[in-house]
Scaffold this motif. Structure first.
Motif, PDB file in Angstrom:
ATOM      1  N   GLY A 151       5.911  10.259  -6.931  1.00  0.00           N
ATOM      2  CA  GLY A 151       5.218  10.402  -5.595  1.00  0.00           C
ATOM      3  C   GLY A 151       5.657   9.630  -4.469  1.00  0.00           C
ATOM      4  N   PHE A 152       6.728   9.027  -4.498  1.00  0.00           N
ATOM      5  CA  PHE A 152       7.236   8.644  -3.400  1.00  0.00           C
ATOM      6  C   PHE A 152       7.525   9.651  -2.166  1.00  0.00           C
ATOM      7  CE2 PHE A 152       8.512   5.584  -6.674  1.00  0.00           C
ATOM      8  CZ  PHE A 152       8.162   4.443  -6.095  1.00  0.00           C
ATOM      9  N   GLY A 153       7.311   9.358  -0.936  1.00  0.00           N
ATOM     10  CA  GLY A 153       7.451  10.283   0.136  1.00  0.00           C
ATOM     11  C   GLY A 153       9.027  10.467   0.391  1.00  0.00           C
ATOM     12  N   SER A 154       9.368  11.438   1.436  1.00  0.00           N
ATOM     13  CA  SER A 154      10.513  11.673   1.935  1.00  0.00           C
ATOM     14  C   SER A 154      11.110  10.752   2.945  1.00  0.00           C
ATOM     15  CB  SER A 154      10.651  13.240   2.267  1.00  0.00           C
ATOM     16  OG  SER A 154      10.531  14.082   1.133  1.00  0.00           O
ATOM     17  N   ALA A 174       6.779  -0.156   0.926  1.00  0.00           N
ATOM     18  CA  ALA A 174       5.354  -0.647   1.671  1.00  0.00           C
ATOM     19  C   ALA A 174       5.423  -0.725   3.334  1.00  0.00           C
ATOM     20  CB  ALA A 174       5.131  -2.015   1.223  1.00  0.00           C
ATOM     21  N   ALA A 175       6.861  -0.580   3.896  1.00  0.00           N
ATOM     22  CA  ALA A 175       6.878  -0.641   5.113  1.00  0.00           C
ATOM     23  C   ALA A 175       7.111   0.774   5.547  1.00  0.00           C
ATOM     24  CB  ALA A 175       8.011  -1.498   5.686  1.00  0.00           C
ATOM     25  N   CYS A 176       7.484   1.794   4.843  1.00  0.00           N
ATOM     26  CA  CYS A 176       7.576   3.154   5.316  1.00  0.00           C
ATOM     27  C   CYS A 176       6.450   4.004   5.592  1.00  0.00           C
ATOM     28  CB  CYS A 176       8.458   3.721   4.035  1.00  0.00           C
ATOM     29  SG  CYS A 176       8.848   5.402   4.481  1.00  0.00           S
ATOM     30  N   PRO A 177       6.279   4.587   6.685  1.00  0.00           N
ATOM     31  CA  PRO A 177       5.041   5.203   6.824  1.00  0.00           C
ATOM     32  C   PRO A 177       4.841   6.668   5.633  1.00  0.00           C
ATOM     33  CG  PRO A 177       6.217   5.020   8.719  1.00  0.00           C
ATOM     34  CD  PRO A 177       6.892   4.505   7.831  1.00  0.00           C
ATOM     35  N   ASN A 178       6.021   6.908   5.201  1.00  0.00           N
ATOM     36  CA  ASN A 178       6.154   7.909   4.490  1.00  0.00           C
ATOM     37  C   ASN A 178       6.033   7.411   2.788  1.00  0.00           C
ATOM     38  OD1 ASN A 178       6.542   9.721   6.412  1.00  0.00           O
ATOM     39  ND2 ASN A 178       8.838   9.463   6.155  1.00  0.00           N
ATOM     40  N   GLY A 179       6.062   6.021   2.715  1.00  0.00           N
ATOM     41  CA  GLY A 179       6.098   5.648   1.392  1.00  0.00           C
ATOM     42  C   GLY A 179       7.418   6.034   0.579  1.00  0.00           C
ATOM     43  N   SER A 180       8.555   6.223   1.095  1.00  0.00           N
ATOM     44  CA  SER A 180       9.680   6.740   0.705  1.00  0.00           C
ATOM     45  C   SER A 180      10.614   5.479  -0.059  1.00  0.00           C
ATOM     46  CB  SER A 180      10.534   7.214   1.715  1.00  0.00           C
ATOM     47  OG  SER A 180      11.797   7.491   1.105  1.00  0.00           O
ATOM     48  N   ALA A 181      11.039   5.754  -1.221  1.00  0.00           N
ATOM     49  CA  ALA A 181      11.847   4.827  -1.909  1.00  0.00           C
ATOM     50  C   ALA A 181      13.197   4.965  -1.639  1.00  0.00           C
ATOM     51  CB  ALA A 181      11.617   5.031  -3.523  1.00  0.00           C
ATOM     52  N   SER A 182      13.800   5.640  -0.298  1.00  0.00           N
ATOM     53  CA  SER A 182      14.928   5.980  -0.269  1.00  0.00           C
ATOM     54  C   SER A 182      15.945   4.579  -0.374  1.00  0.00           C
ATOM     55  CB  SER A 182      15.292   6.978   0.886  1.00  0.00           C
ATOM     56  OG  SER A 182      14.620   8.088   0.656  1.00  0.00           O
ATOM     57  N   LEU A 183      15.573   3.731   0.458  1.00  0.00           N
ATOM     58  CA  LEU A 183      16.141   2.492   0.551  1.00  0.00           C
ATOM     59  C   LEU A 183      16.780   2.091  -0.984  1.00  0.00           C
ATOM     60  CD1 LEU A 183      17.678   1.320   3.188  1.00  0.00           C
ATOM     61  CD2 LEU A 183      16.035  -0.661   2.504  1.00  0.00           C
ATOM     62  N   ARG A 186       0.738  -1.310  -0.103  1.00  0.00           N
ATOM     63  CA  ARG A 186       0.028   0.016   0.087  1.00  0.00           C
ATOM     64  C   ARG A 186       1.079   1.349   0.073  1.00  0.00           C
ATOM     65  NH1 ARG A 186      -5.229  -1.652   0.252  1.00  0.00           N
ATOM     66  NH2 ARG A 186      -5.584  -3.341   1.410  1.00  0.00           N
ATOM     67  N   ALA A 187       0.926   1.872  -1.240  1.00  0.00           N
ATOM     68  CA  ALA A 187       1.821   3.210  -1.523  1.00  0.00           C
ATOM     69  C   ALA A 187       1.095   3.780  -2.510  1.00  0.00           C
ATOM     70  CB  ALA A 187       3.272   2.786  -1.296  1.00  0.00           C
ATOM     71  N   ALA A 188       1.192   5.202  -2.484  1.00  0.00           N
ATOM     72  CA  ALA A 188       0.566   5.914  -3.622  1.00  0.00           C
ATOM     73  C   ALA A 188       1.232   5.788  -4.781  1.00  0.00           C
ATOM     74  CB  ALA A 188       0.602   7.349  -3.114  1.00  0.00           C
ATOM     75  N   ALA A 189       2.480   5.574  -4.862  1.00  0.00           N
ATOM     76  CA  ALA A 189       3.329   5.399  -6.096  1.00  0.00           C
ATOM     77  C   ALA A 189       3.154   3.872  -6.479  1.00  0.00           C
ATOM     78  CB  ALA A 189       4.638   5.613  -5.745  1.00  0.00           C
ATOM     79  N   PHE A 190       2.644   3.069  -5.762  1.00  0.00           N
ATOM     80  CA  PHE A 190       2.281   1.554  -6.297  1.00  0.00           C
ATOM     81  C   PHE A 190       0.699   1.288  -6.369  1.00  0.00           C
ATOM     82  CE2 PHE A 190       6.598  -0.108  -3.884  1.00  0.00           C
ATOM     83  CZ  PHE A 190       7.293   0.294  -5.169  1.00  0.00           C
ATOM     84  N   PRO A 191       0.049   1.905  -7.406  1.00  0.00           N
ATOM     85  CA  PRO A 191      -1.529   1.625  -7.376  1.00  0.00           C
ATOM     86  C   PRO A 191      -1.809   0.147  -7.637  1.00  0.00           C
ATOM     87  CG  PRO A 191      -0.663   2.739  -9.536  1.00  0.00           C
ATOM     88  CD  PRO A 191       0.742   2.589  -8.505  1.00  0.00           C
ATOM     89  N   ILE A 192      -2.913  -0.255  -6.801  1.00  0.00           N
ATOM     90  CA  ILE A 192      -3.218  -1.433  -6.905  1.00  0.00           C
ATOM     91  C   ILE A 192      -3.770  -1.994  -8.238  1.00  0.00           C
ATOM     92  CG2 ILE A 192      -4.952  -3.093  -5.805  1.00  0.00           C
ATOM     93  CD1 ILE A 192      -4.504  -1.673  -3.204  1.00  0.00           C
ATOM     94  N   LEU A 193      -3.416  -2.924  -8.955  1.00  0.00           N
ATOM     95  CA  LEU A 193      -4.215  -3.431 -10.154  1.00  0.00           C
ATOM     96  C   LEU A 193      -5.238  -4.380 -10.166  1.00  0.00           C
ATOM     97  CD1 LEU A 193      -0.639  -3.832 -12.130  1.00  0.00           C
ATOM     98  CD2 LEU A 193      -2.200  -2.082 -12.273  1.00  0.00           C
ATOM     99  N   LYS A 194      -5.200  -5.207  -9.202  1.00  0.00           N
ATOM    100  CA  LYS A 194      -5.966  -6.338  -8.824  1.00  0.00           C
ATOM    101  C   LYS A 194      -5.766  -7.102  -7.560  1.00  0.00           C
ATOM    102  CE  LYS A 194      -8.673 -10.180 -10.895  1.00  0.00           C
ATOM    103  NZ  LYS A 194      -9.108 -11.223 -11.742  1.00  0.00           N
TER     104      LYS A 194
END
Ligand code: SF4
Ligand code: FES
Length: 252
Positions: free
Chosen positions: A209-212, A166-175, A102-110
């Motif tokens: 749209g990934f978070g910080s 998915a784990a990040c509360p900010n939806g960050s892709a920094s890792l 669940r992340a804004a930058a990973f929209p669910i398809l099905k």
């Protein structure tokens, strides 16, 4: 073993979703988590019910395709991928909740599948590296310090699964971005395009749209390849170096 599965069902990207409950009682402890879902889908197929959509490919922990949030943890209770998780990690009679990332930058398809093409676009934004192709170069032609070589190899184990996001509360892709930037930034072959690579990838991550990053650390805890949190420090250091030395090397 018996399990009660609470699975997120969503017919398509625009339809509302909900948890559906299924009971399974013919599971062995040596089945992988995805094999357990295969058993469920065999049954649903036989009943004429739409099977549960989920992603998988290699089922060996190397491709990064599988992506299940299991009881609120990306890839479940072990430090591994969903496909390498086994049912012996659960107790007979357990209730297991299975959701997509669940992340804004990973929209669910099905159902349990989401669109992670944002990661591909970040990689594309990093560009290429300038190395001559052809026969293998002489092994000592480009010496690399052993600690740098080891760290570059460690960072290259990132499989792009998206569990960190998915784990990040900010939806960050920094890792993820930190691992991809640093695996090349530590090597001589990665130096010519180093400024454009880091600035381009960070700009694309923002655009997607990934978070910080706010240094929470959930990403590193969830990572099946144990990418360490310090790749984010290396990413920030590289970003600062690139901007200070080169201004805005990608012009946007
Ligand atoms: S950093 Fe870890 S969790 Fe994130 S995409 Fe790479 S392997 Fe997956
Ligand atoms: S299916 Fe390839 S890593 Fe899980």
């Amino acid at each position: 073993m018996k399990f009660t599965l609470r699975i997120w069902r969503q017919p398509d990207a625009n339809a509302p979703g909900a948890i559906e409950v299924f009971e399974l009682d013919d599971i062995t402890e040596d089945m992988s988590f995805l094999e357990m879902l295969d058993v469920l889908n065999e049954r649903l197929n036989g009943e004429g019910v739409d099977p549960v959509a989920f992603d998988s490919d290699c089922r060996e922990g190397i491709c990064g395709t599988c992506s299940l949030m299991i009881n609120g943890q990306p890839h479940g209770p072990e430090t591994t991928t969903s496909c390498q998780l086994h049912m012996r990690s659960f107790h007979d009679g357990d209730s297991i909740t299975i959701e997509p990332w669940r992340a804004a930058a990973f929209p669910i398809l099905k159902d349990l599948c989401c669109d992670r093409s944002a990661f591909d676009r970040i990689i594309e934004s990093g560009g290429f590296i300038s190395v001559n192709t052809g026969s293998a170069p002489e092994a000592n032609a480009a010496p690399v310090d052993h600690p740098d070589a080891t760290r570059a190899f460690d960072f290259a184990t990132c499989i792009g699964c998206g569990a960190c996001v998915a784990a990040c509360p900010n939806g960050s892709a920094s890792l993820f971005v930190g691992a991809k930037v640093s695996q090349l930034g530590l090597l001589p072959q990665g130096q010519p395009e180093r400024p454009t690579r880091v600035v381009g990838m960070v700009a694309q991550a923002d655009h997607e749209g990934f978070g910080s990053c706010t240094n929470i650390g959930e990403c590193a805890s969830a990572c099946p390849k144990e990418i360490p949190l310090d790749v984010i420090s290396l990413l920030n250091k590289d970003m600062r170096w690139s901007i200070t030395r080169w201004g805005n090397p990608i012009g946007r």
